[in-house]
Design an enzyme around this catalytic site. Sequence first.
Site, PDB file in Angstrom:
ATOM      1  N   LEU A  68      20.244  -9.864  20.700  1.00  0.00           N
ATOM      2  CA  LEU A  68      20.991  -8.098  20.912  1.00  0.00           C
ATOM      3  C   LEU A  68      21.149  -8.105  19.859  1.00  0.00           C
ATOM      4  O   LEU A  68      20.726  -8.385  18.680  1.00  0.00           O
ATOM      5  CB  LEU A  68      21.717  -7.839  21.617  1.00  0.00           C
ATOM      6  N   PRO A  88       8.206 -15.072  -8.739  1.00  0.00           N
ATOM      7  CA  PRO A  88       9.139 -14.485 -10.047  1.00  0.00           C
ATOM      8  C   PRO A  88       9.507 -13.566 -10.747  1.00  0.00           C
ATOM      9  O   PRO A  88      10.396 -13.686 -12.054  1.00  0.00           O
ATOM     10  CB  PRO A  88       7.880 -15.202 -11.087  1.00  0.00           C
ATOM     11  N   ASP A 148      13.005  -4.500   2.248  1.00  0.00           N
ATOM     12  CA  ASP A 148      11.712  -4.383   1.934  1.00  0.00           C
ATOM     13  C   ASP A 148      11.143  -2.826   2.740  1.00  0.00           C
ATOM     14  O   ASP A 148      11.465  -3.338   4.415  1.00  0.00           O
ATOM     15  CB  ASP A 148      10.445  -5.059   1.822  1.00  0.00           C
ATOM     16  N   GLY A 201      14.845 -13.665  -3.505  1.00  0.00           N
ATOM     17  CA  GLY A 201      15.438 -12.648  -2.430  1.00  0.00           C
ATOM     18  C   GLY A 201      15.317 -12.024  -0.932  1.00  0.00           C
ATOM     19  O   GLY A 201      13.963 -13.385  -0.713  1.00  0.00           O
ATOM     20  N   ASP A 202      16.176 -11.312  -0.308  1.00  0.00           N
ATOM     21  CA  ASP A 202      16.169 -10.826   0.618  1.00  0.00           C
ATOM     22  C   ASP A 202      14.032 -10.571   1.134  1.00  0.00           C
ATOM     23  O   ASP A 202      13.245 -10.659   1.887  1.00  0.00           O
ATOM     24  CB  ASP A 202      16.764 -10.254   1.006  1.00  0.00           C
ATOM     25  N   GLY A 203      13.318  -9.707  -0.009  1.00  0.00           N
ATOM     26  CA  GLY A 203      12.148  -9.217   0.112  1.00  0.00           C
ATOM     27  C   GLY A 203      11.134 -10.391   0.353  1.00  0.00           C
ATOM     28  O   GLY A 203      10.212 -10.460   1.375  1.00  0.00           O
ATOM     29  N   GLY A 236      15.728 -11.026  -8.906  1.00  0.00           N
ATOM     30  CA  GLY A 236      16.846 -11.444  -9.206  1.00  0.00           C
ATOM     31  C   GLY A 236      16.239 -11.359 -11.243  1.00  0.00           C
ATOM     32  O   GLY A 236      17.077 -12.307 -12.124  1.00  0.00           O
TER      33      GLY A 236
END
Length: 319
Positions: free
Chosen positions: A238, A26, A296, A83-85, A29
Amino acid sequence: MTVQDKDLNYPLGNTKIETLALVTNPHAGHGASQAASRKASRVFADRGIDVIALQGSNPDDARKLIREVISDGRIDALAVCGGDGMINLALQEQAGTGIPLGIVPAGTGNDHGREYNLPRDDAKEAANVIADGFWTTTDLGRITDVQGNQKWFGTIMCAGFDSIVSDRVNQMSWPHGRNRYNLAIVREFLAFHSLPFKITLDDDRVLDDPITLAAFGNTRSYGGGMKICPTANHSDGLLDITVIGKSSRIKAALAFKSVFDGTLNEIEEVSTYRCRKAHVEYTGPARPMNAYADGDFMFPLPVTVEVVPSVGKYIVPRP
């Protein structure tokens, strides 16, 4: 169905999605994820997909809910709105399960969305990609601390100046997007000096000169499109390693500028390597020095970072 890539041997496929779990952050952003989640849910309903909505009161609670819904066999896919977290949190439970992960990008950096060509400004389009159910397998990174604790990541692990910047970013509420990273870089840069590190690669090469930063990339960008590992490939088995060595502030500033435009490899102080595993230590005077990944906090150094081939499974636009 499963289609085999002849060169990399990474499966592709399509899953008919009838039920999915949608986990929303929540706060991602600055509240935009809530609106994005509502738009995505309407698309799923229109496509005849049953949605199990998940929203934990804290990260541990969210992980518990994700773990339970994956293990009980009710869902065909897991979707993350955030988001990425938040994606990183979901990876801790989803990686290696065979359940595909869909993404409605609604965070600050959205580097997963950027890497996999997902719609980053249109929640409805992102939801339609998920509903279509086309997936690809990818590599993931895995970090292990000195106690043997492990965490997955999808994009880039960083240590050094960039992790200090991440410490700063996580304390800031303004500005939004990449500008927050830019401001944090300026603030930390004013007091920064190179750091003593020891990085041991899996072919026994040892990098022990002072560094400005080190980034270990499964993908190309972090921090909202900063191309710190511009040639990384998430399906090659890799890690791409970018090391910015000891440099003057002027040269370091030029290096950071080149991160934004993808010309980092043209800077003299930059060295690049590829490996499957590396051990990363901070060898200087006692101070907090952390490893970050997917934006993070992961663990304090030292850590071992490695790539695990073909363990990720993301829903992506059909080629």
